[in-house]
Design a protein around this motif. Structure first.
Motif, PDB file in Angstrom:
ATOM      1  N   UNK A 155     -61.389  41.363  40.189  1.00 12.94           N
ATOM      2  CA  UNK A 155     -60.388  41.508  39.128  1.00 12.94           C
ATOM      3  C   UNK A 155     -60.503  40.385  38.094  1.00 12.94           C
ATOM      4  N   UNK A 156     -60.739  39.166  38.563  1.00 10.14           N
ATOM      5  CA  UNK A 156     -60.908  38.051  37.637  1.00 10.14           C
ATOM      6  C   UNK A 156     -62.141  38.265  36.764  1.00 10.14           C
ATOM      7  N   UNK A 157     -63.218  38.773  37.381  1.00  8.01           N
ATOM      8  CA  UNK A 157     -64.430  39.055  36.613  1.00  8.01           C
ATOM      9  C   UNK A 157     -64.155  40.168  35.590  1.00  8.01           C
ATOM     10  N   UNK A 158     -63.343  41.144  35.976  1.00  3.43           N
ATOM     11  CA  UNK A 158     -63.008  42.235  35.048  1.00  3.43           C
ATOM     12  C   UNK A 158     -62.187  41.734  33.863  1.00  3.43           C
ATOM     13  N   UNK A 159     -61.400  40.683  34.064  1.00  3.49           N
ATOM     14  CA  UNK A 159     -60.704  40.085  32.926  1.00  3.49           C
ATOM     15  C   UNK A 159     -61.710  39.623  31.876  1.00  3.49           C
ATOM     16  N   UNK A 160     -62.757  38.926  32.324  1.00  2.00           N
ATOM     17  CA  UNK A 160     -63.790  38.450  31.404  1.00  2.00           C
ATOM     18  C   UNK A 160     -64.577  39.619  30.812  1.00  2.00           C
ATOM     19  N   UNK A 161     -64.904  40.604  31.651  1.00  2.00           N
ATOM     20  CA  UNK A 161     -65.648  41.770  31.169  1.00  2.00           C
ATOM     21  C   UNK A 161     -64.847  42.526  30.113  1.00  2.00           C
ATOM     22  N   UNK A 162     -63.532  42.636  30.339  1.00  2.00           N
ATOM     23  CA  UNK A 162     -62.691  43.342  29.384  1.00  2.00           C
ATOM     24  C   UNK A 162     -62.666  42.644  28.041  1.00  2.00           C
ATOM     25  N   UNK A 163     -62.638  41.307  28.070  1.00  2.00           N
ATOM     26  CA  UNK A 163     -62.663  40.555  26.811  1.00  2.00           C
ATOM     27  C   UNK A 163     -63.969  40.806  26.069  1.00  2.00           C
ATOM     28  N   UNK A 164     -65.075  40.862  26.811  1.00  2.00           N
ATOM     29  CA  UNK A 164     -66.371  41.137  26.179  1.00  2.00           C
ATOM     30  C   UNK A 164     -66.421  42.555  25.618  1.00  2.00           C
ATOM     31  N   UNK A 165     -65.849  43.514  26.347  1.00  2.00           N
ATOM     32  CA  UNK A 165     -65.800  44.890  25.855  1.00  2.00           C
ATOM     33  C   UNK A 165     -64.986  44.997  24.576  1.00  2.00           C
ATOM     34  N   UNK A 166     -63.863  44.273  24.529  1.00  2.00           N
ATOM     35  CA  UNK A 166     -63.035  44.305  23.326  1.00  2.00           C
ATOM     36  C   UNK A 166     -63.791  43.746  22.128  1.00  2.00           C
ATOM     37  N   UNK A 167     -64.512  42.656  22.332  1.00  2.00           N
ATOM     38  CA  UNK A 167     -65.306  42.084  21.251  1.00  2.00           C
ATOM     39  C   UNK A 167     -66.354  43.085  20.765  1.00  2.00           C
ATOM     40  N   UNK A 168     -66.968  43.798  21.708  1.00  2.00           N
ATOM     41  CA  UNK A 168     -67.960  44.812  21.350  1.00  2.00           C
ATOM     42  C   UNK A 168     -67.313  45.958  20.575  1.00  2.00           C
TER      43      UNK A 168
END
Length: 343
Positions: free
Chosen positions: A235-248
């Motif tokens: 879940x913590x990793x998904x927080x970071x992944x979600x931020x990267x997806x939003x930037x994309x």
């Protein structure tokens, strides 16, 4: 058995608990829900008349208020429960009359409501109004014990705040899903509005919600079990992944401004769907795995600290300047979404 519930709401922490109770009842009964909220007739006030004349844009925003935001959160919660629902906003000054009227119009067979609330619900449903609903309704009224003194422990209070924030995120994700559908069908999409929704998620999730989850909720659960630690790490990793997806996604929106081809729109729609799917899976894991585990394993002191962190975390607190800004932005987004849906 009841088949159609009317649930009057406001946007308070207690109303979040009321929505959860109504959804659990609907699941048991196999019922659908109409969520209802009322907003004051701002235009009928002296201030409203003056603002309408002097600043029409400001008037429209104030008059719309937070009603659509309240309904959007409830609908997002219903989706996570798999309960069929719709939402309704009415303008007026006599809550009990509107509640009774809506129950009749929508053929509801049960009104499920709280007796008092901490914030707007007390204004919407003071004791006398509740009694009037009971006296005038032609269908049964179930008054839930969701009032100021019935959120009797820190655990329930903290979870209510977390769920309310989840529902805000889910409501905006629903808006993104709708825009993805429009893009796939070739319909015109307001890219500025899409950008605003992405901006809200990036700032609200990354600056307000996710840090508090990791620092106060996840940290207290860490080390309780290997299985739970694995879930928390994901879940913590998904927080970071979600931020990267939003930037994309924000980059993809910028590309679409310069490339209005159908191919560019389809690519953006696919990215939006992927992001929303990931967010729903993430929220579901937190609500079905993490929060139940936290209920079992954390004590009252833990929950008090978690609740304080979510409610009073410095300048990001709900009562602070940035927290108020997030609330206003969310309300503005949901008002725009409601306006777009009605066109």
């Amino acid at each position: 058995m009841y088949r159609h519930l009317l649930v009057p709401l406001d946007g308070s922490e207690l109303a979040t608990t009321l929505v959860s109770g109504a959804l659990e009842l609907a699941c048991v009964c196999g019922a659908r829900i109409t969520f209802f909220t009322m907003r004051d007739d701002y235009g009928a006030s002296d201030e409203g008349a003056l603002v309408r004349a002097m600043a029409p844009d400001t008037f429209n925003e104030v008059a719309a208020g937070h009603a659509n935001a309240i309904i959007a959160k409830a609908i997002a919660a219903a989706e996570s429960y798999g309960v069929q629902c719709d939402g309704l906003v009415r303008t007026g000054s006599r809550p009990y009359e509107l509640i009774v009227q809506v129950a009749r119009e929508r053929s509801c067979d049960l009104i499920y409501m709280g007796s008092h609330g901490r914030r707007g619900l007390r204004a919407l449903l003071p004791g006398s109004q509740t009694q009037k609903v009971i006296a005038h309704a032609s269908v049964p009224v179930l008054v839930a014990t969701v009032e100021t003194n019935s959120v009797g422990n820190a655990c329930d209070a903290a979870i209510a705040i977390i769920l309310d924030e989840h529902r805000a995120i889910a409501a905006v994700c629903n808006g993104l899903r709708g825009m993805a559908t429009q893009l796939r069908t070739g319909a015109a999409v307001d890219l500025a509005f899409l950008d605003a929704m992405l901006h809200y998620l990036r700032n609200f999730s990354d600056e307000l919600h996710h840090p508090k989850e990791e620092q106060y909720l996840f940290a207290r659960l860490a080390g309780r079990s290997v299985e739970l630690d694995d879930v928390l790490a994901v879940l913590a990793r998904e927080h970071s992944d979600g931020a990267a997806q939003l930037a994309q996604l924000e980059e993809r929106v910028g590309q679409c401004r310069g490339d209005a081809t159908r191919r560019a729109a389809q690519a953006l729609a696919a990215d939006l769907d992927d992001f929303v799917d990931a967010q729903w899976r993430h929220l579901s894991a937190e609500e079905k795995i993490v929060l139940p585990a936290a209920r079992r394993q954390l004590n009252e002191v833990d929950w008090q600290q978690i609740g304080d962190a979510f409610r009073l975390n410095g300048e990001l607190s709900l009562g602070g300047e940035r927290g108020v800004a997030f609330e206003r932005l969310f309300a503005r987004l949901m008002n725009q979404a409601a306006d777009a849906a009605s066109c």
